[in-house]
Design an enzyme around this catalytic site. Structure first.
Site, mmCIF file in Angstrom:
data_model
loop_
_atom_site.group_PDB
_atom_site.id
_atom_site.type_symbol
_atom_site.label_atom_id
_atom_site.label_comp_id
_atom_site.label_asym_id
_atom_site.label_seq_id
_atom_site.Cartn_x
_atom_site.Cartn_y
_atom_site.Cartn_z
ATOM 1 N N ILE A 154 3.683 14.688 -5.176
ATOM 2 C CA ILE A 154 2.761 14.531 -6.408
ATOM 3 C C ILE A 154 1.765 15.475 -6.973
ATOM 4 O O ILE A 154 1.181 15.452 -7.691
ATOM 5 C CB ILE A 154 2.245 13.046 -5.825
ATOM 6 C CG1 ILE A 154 3.041 12.108 -5.438
ATOM 7 C CG2 ILE A 154 1.262 12.548 -7.061
ATOM 8 C CD1 ILE A 154 4.361 11.663 -6.283
ATOM 9 N N TRP A 201 -12.768 8.689 -15.916
ATOM 10 C CA TRP A 201 -13.663 9.062 -15.052
ATOM 11 C C TRP A 201 -14.542 10.281 -15.193
ATOM 12 O O TRP A 201 -15.113 10.737 -14.477
ATOM 13 C CB TRP A 201 -12.661 9.767 -13.893
ATOM 14 C CG TRP A 201 -11.853 8.842 -12.917
ATOM 15 C CD1 TRP A 201 -11.876 7.394 -13.096
ATOM 16 C CD2 TRP A 201 -10.861 8.926 -12.260
ATOM 17 N NE1 TRP A 201 -11.031 6.759 -12.282
ATOM 18 C CE2 TRP A 201 -10.339 7.670 -11.744
ATOM 19 C CE3 TRP A 201 -9.989 10.029 -11.811
ATOM 20 C CZ2 TRP A 201 -9.344 7.600 -10.737
ATOM 21 C CZ3 TRP A 201 -8.771 9.972 -10.970
ATOM 22 C CH2 TRP A 201 -8.603 8.828 -10.371
ATOM 23 N N HIS A 248 -1.983 7.416 2.387
ATOM 24 C CA HIS A 248 -3.390 6.893 2.728
ATOM 25 C C HIS A 248 -3.502 6.679 4.238
ATOM 26 O O HIS A 248 -4.595 6.402 4.824
ATOM 27 C CB HIS A 248 -3.703 5.563 2.193
ATOM 28 C CG HIS A 248 -3.741 5.711 0.575
ATOM 29 N ND1 HIS A 248 -2.552 5.442 -0.206
ATOM 30 C CD2 HIS A 248 -4.314 6.348 -0.201
ATOM 31 C CE1 HIS A 248 -2.608 5.758 -1.251
ATOM 32 N NE2 HIS A 248 -3.561 6.120 -1.512
HETATM 33 N N1 GLN Z 1 -1.610 15.408 -8.676
HETATM 34 C C1 GLN Z 1 -2.687 14.845 -8.091
HETATM 35 C C2 GLN Z 1 -2.534 15.054 -6.581
HETATM 36 O O1 GLN Z 1 -1.535 15.083 -5.968
HETATM 37 C C3 GLN Z 1 -2.448 13.168 -8.219
HETATM 38 C C4 GLN Z 1 -3.680 12.607 -7.558
HETATM 39 C C5 GLN Z 1 -3.799 11.070 -7.990
HETATM 40 O O2 GLN Z 1 -2.939 10.715 -8.703
HETATM 41 N N2 GLN Z 1 -4.934 10.436 -7.547
HETATM 42 O O3 GLN Z 1 -3.437 15.160 -5.949
HETATM 43 ZN ZN ZN Z 2 -1.947 9.023 -6.842
#
Ligand code: GLN
Ligand code: ZN
Length: 758
Positions: free
Chosen positions: A433, A563, A696
């Site tokens: 991600i 945010w 998490h």
């Molecule tokens: N690209 C971001 C990461 O990998 C996404 C974080 C998120 O969605 N909170 O940290």
């Molecule tokens: Zn995320």
């Protein structure tokens, strides 16, 4: 002369003293009396900031959360926390965080969720058929005593019984409202005790009144306030965060001594409320915005309030719109802020100064505060005409947006073919991600650079070294789409804010997010421009190191908006469009530099949903349009990804599809893919990566677990449109877990790809 009061004050401390005291106590480094001494100091400084008000709230201080305080106040302790060693304080922190100081008896913490449309999170009250209640008012009574001894006129603040139930969750599908009679008995006793303690007024918060309410909840309000009508302290029924709307008639009917209305978000309801409310009732107007950090326009406010004050006389009370919990404590600490911009701002302390000023102007005439009013008018005029706020080039660009700017050239199917031709990805492609573990070395390099201890060039080399090792590791693991790892980012919004014109940053502008955790939102004060590319160098460097595609990584305009503290002089939708144009330029620059996959994170899109369903379509309309403007300025062969850290999509799935990202990655592993239920009835048209690794948790998912999750996802989404990836970014994890987890993920994808033996 209006009565001046406040609904609540930030309680973390000017320098986050309570945060540090709590964290040290949790670690067992300090004793309880030290923690209590810090708490008492914080309360004293809260009272100090509220001097001169006619009523000062008591009960707004909390060691963790005011809803959790209410659970203890009414004795609603879930069974798993009863009969454990320790005292009430230990129970309290176990409910909040699963453990207390030095705990040998942890228990799973209660759930936490967002407080209405704020970024504050509360501890969800738990109910089941056996829930029992018992009053424990000692803490609140002691604080009333403390305030009185310090010379204040305390106004106890309690969360009302209906909102308390409404905010809770039933864990056995029993009806929460069934608990109302038992709960009311406790509230009745509580109010009697408060009267005995000398409270003349009690602020009873019922923010549920600004929400869509089923008839059963209307009935609950009626029976509750009928039952509490003859209690001794006068009740100020307090609402905030929005208009009462279809609940206005109900609120007016309730037999209370007064009503507080958020006159910022419900400005248009002030007159209807005045007309509807019986003449023996007090009207408290929340006229100073408790949700932003800008100075109020006191002249405009007085023009509006003077006739209202003349009509209402003694019945008029004035306050901030909501608790000041949602703004930082004191602007006076901000010695590094640009003085021009600082002059437009007000934090909690300054907002109460504004309130006192308005009160005095109404009582004694504007002449009595002429200098202060002139100062305020001058600051606002400067802001209105500042060239740092208003940039004709940005306005021109906004006006020139064409509808087709939000569209790709072709539909998803055509694009997918072109992208596949270029990218040559296997089926079930694997990716992450964006962020990889933020090691101590990375954080030190960033800190040293920021403090000027290392040069730009040394910093740049350190980041390139990180990127190189991150690419090497991903290649060794065998991932298909790589990322640069985001070592240069402290925070996904702050990073972009610092590189965009129109943003500024505070030193102590902390706002409580949950428990001891605070966030320091960047401040968006002016028209947004991107002076130069923000991520292209890192992304192209990463791409130069590998033949695998590298995915560029951006934060989307809606998340940046949601945010930040944003300007209040234009609609949020306009600000969002400006952010979209700036991020669109970045997307196009990345594509032009040869980055063929670009991810635009919209982690906060869902949390921006308005409180009332009727307002959802408007928000979704401009928010999704902003995303599309950001994403869709590239040719068909560029693959656009988006990421969202949740998967409750049932109610907005069509809008998510309307974002038209080629690939969306979402959070699902914890729920065992059950959250993909949205995809049962709605056929999501594009590709999707349901998270298969719960980032998490420190656990490493096995290959078999991941295979099972993907098979489950395959029941909802055809394999050709599935990706394999974690739930979210990996920055909070350590390499020791991340490496094996990703290896298992890649192995799982390979297993699933292998042809089934005949
Ligand atoms: N690209 C971001 C990461 O990998 C996404 C974080 C998120 O969605 N909170 O940290
Ligand atoms: Zn995320």
């Amino acid at each position: 002369m209006p009565t001046l009061h406040n609904l609540g004050f930030p309680r973390i401390g000017r320098r986050r003293e309570l945060k540090f005291a709590l964290e040290s106590w949790w670690k067992g480094n300090t004793d309880t009396s030290t923690l209590d001494a810090v708490a008492a100091d914080v309360r004293a400084s809260m009272r100090n900031a509220q001097q001169g008000l006619d009523h000062v709230p008591v009960g707004d201080f909390s060691f963790y959360d005011q809803v959790l305080d209410t659970s203890l106040l009414v004795g609603n302790i879930p069974p798993r926390f009863r009969d454990l060693p320790g005292d009430t304080r230990d129970t309290y922190f176990r409910m909040a965080r699963g453990r207390t100081a030095g705990d040998t008896h942890p228990a799973p913490a209660s759930e936490m969720t967002k407080w209405f449309n704020t970024n504050y999170h509360y501890i969800v009250p738990e109910f089941d058929a056996d829930s029992r209640f018992a009053l424990n008012a000692d803490t609140l009574l002691a604080q009333i005593d403390e305030a009185r001894q310090a010379g204040a006129t305390p106004k106890p603040v309690v969360l009302g019984p209906v909102s308390y139930l409404w905010l809770g969750k039933s864990f056995d599908d029993s009806d929460r409202l069934a608990h109302l009679p038992a709960l009311l008995a406790v509230y009745k006793t509580l109010l009697e005790r408060l009267a005995d303690a000398g409270a003349d007024w009690v602020q009873i918060d019922e923010p549920a009144l600004v929400m869509d309410l089923e008839p059963a909840w209307h009935d609950a309000f009626r029976s509750t306030y009928a039952a509490l009508a003859d209690t001794a302290p006068k009740l100020l029924l307090t609402t905030y965060f929005g208009p009462l709307g279809d609940n206005l008639a109900l609120a007016v009917d309730l037999p209370v001594a007064g009503i507080h209305l958020d006159a910022v978000t419900a400005h248009d309801e002030v007159q209807p409320l005045i007309h509807a409310l019986p003449a023996d009732r007090v009207i408290s107007l929340g006229v100073i915005d408790g949700r932003n950090i800008w100075k109020a326009d006191l002249t405009v406010l007085l023009d509006w309030l003077e006739p209202i004050a003349a009509t209402l006389g003694e019945r008029l009370w004035l306050a901030p719109s909501c608790s000041l919990l949602h703004v930082p404590v004191d602007l006076a600490q901000e010695d590094k802020l640009d003085p021009e911009i600082r002059d437009w701002m007000a934090f909690a302390v300054q907002k109460l100064e504004e309130l006192r000023l308005v009160g005095r102007a109404l009582a004694e005439g504007r002449d009595a505060v002429a200098d202060a009013l002139a100062d305020n008018a001058r600051a606002l005029a400067a802001r209105r005409s500042s060239a740092r706020v208003h940039k004709p080039a940005v306005a021109d660009r906004l006006a020139a947006i064409r509808p087709e700017d939000g569209d790709r050239d072709s539909d998803y199917t055509t694009r997918a073919e072109l992208q596949q031709k270029r990218l040559q990805l296997p089926s079930l492609p694997t990716t992450t991600i964006g962020s990889f573990p933020q090691t101590a070395a990375i954080r030190h390099a960033r800190r040293d650079h920021r403090a000027g201890r290392i040069s730009d060039e040394i910093y740049r080399q350190a980041m390139r070294e990180e990127i190189r090792s991150c690419i090497r590791t991903q290649e060794a693991i065998g991932l298909d789409v790589l990322v640069h790892g985001e070592p240069e980012r402290n925070d996904m919004v702050e990073y972009f804010g610092e590189l965009l014109d129109g943003y500024t940053f505070t030193r102590f502008g902390w706002v409580q997010s949950y428990g001891s955790r605070c966030v320091k939102p960047p401040i968006l004060f002016g028209d947004i421009e991107r002076p130069k590319p923000m991520t292209v160098e890192w992304a192209t460097y990463a791409q130069s190191l590998t033949d695998k595609p590298v995915k560029g990584m951006l934060t989307g305009p809606v998340t940046i908006l949601n945010w930040s503290f944003v300007r209040d002089d234009q609609p949020r939708s306009d600000t969002c469009q400006q952010l979209a144009l700036a991020m669109r330029d970045e997307v196009r620059d990345l594509a032009a530099a040869g980055i063929n996959i670009i991810q635009i994170d919209e982690a906060a899109l869902r949390e921006g949903l308005p409180l009332r369903h009727a307002d959802w379509p408007h928000y979704l309309d401009w928010a999704i349009r902003a995303f599309r403007i950001t994403a869709n300025g590239v040719d068909d062969a560029v693959q656009i990804h988006t990421h969202m850290c949740y998967s409750e999509f049932n109610d907005i799935i069509a809008d998510i599809a309307n974002m038209d990202a080629d690939v969306i990655t979402i959070e699902t592993s914890r729920s065992h893919m059950e959250l993909l239920d949205a995809f049962k009835t709605f056929e999501y048209p594009n590709a999707i990566g349901p998270g298969v690794y719960d980032i998490h948790s420190p656990n490493v998912p096995s290959q078999a677990e991941i295979v099972a999750l993907m098979r489950k996802a395959g029941e909802r989404i055809p394999t050709e449109r599935l990706w394999v990836n974690p739930d979210c970014g990996l920055k909070t994890r350590g390499w020791a877990e991340v490496k094996p987890a990703l290896e298992n993920m890649v192995a799982a994808a390979r297993t699933l790809r292998a042809p089934v033996p005949a």
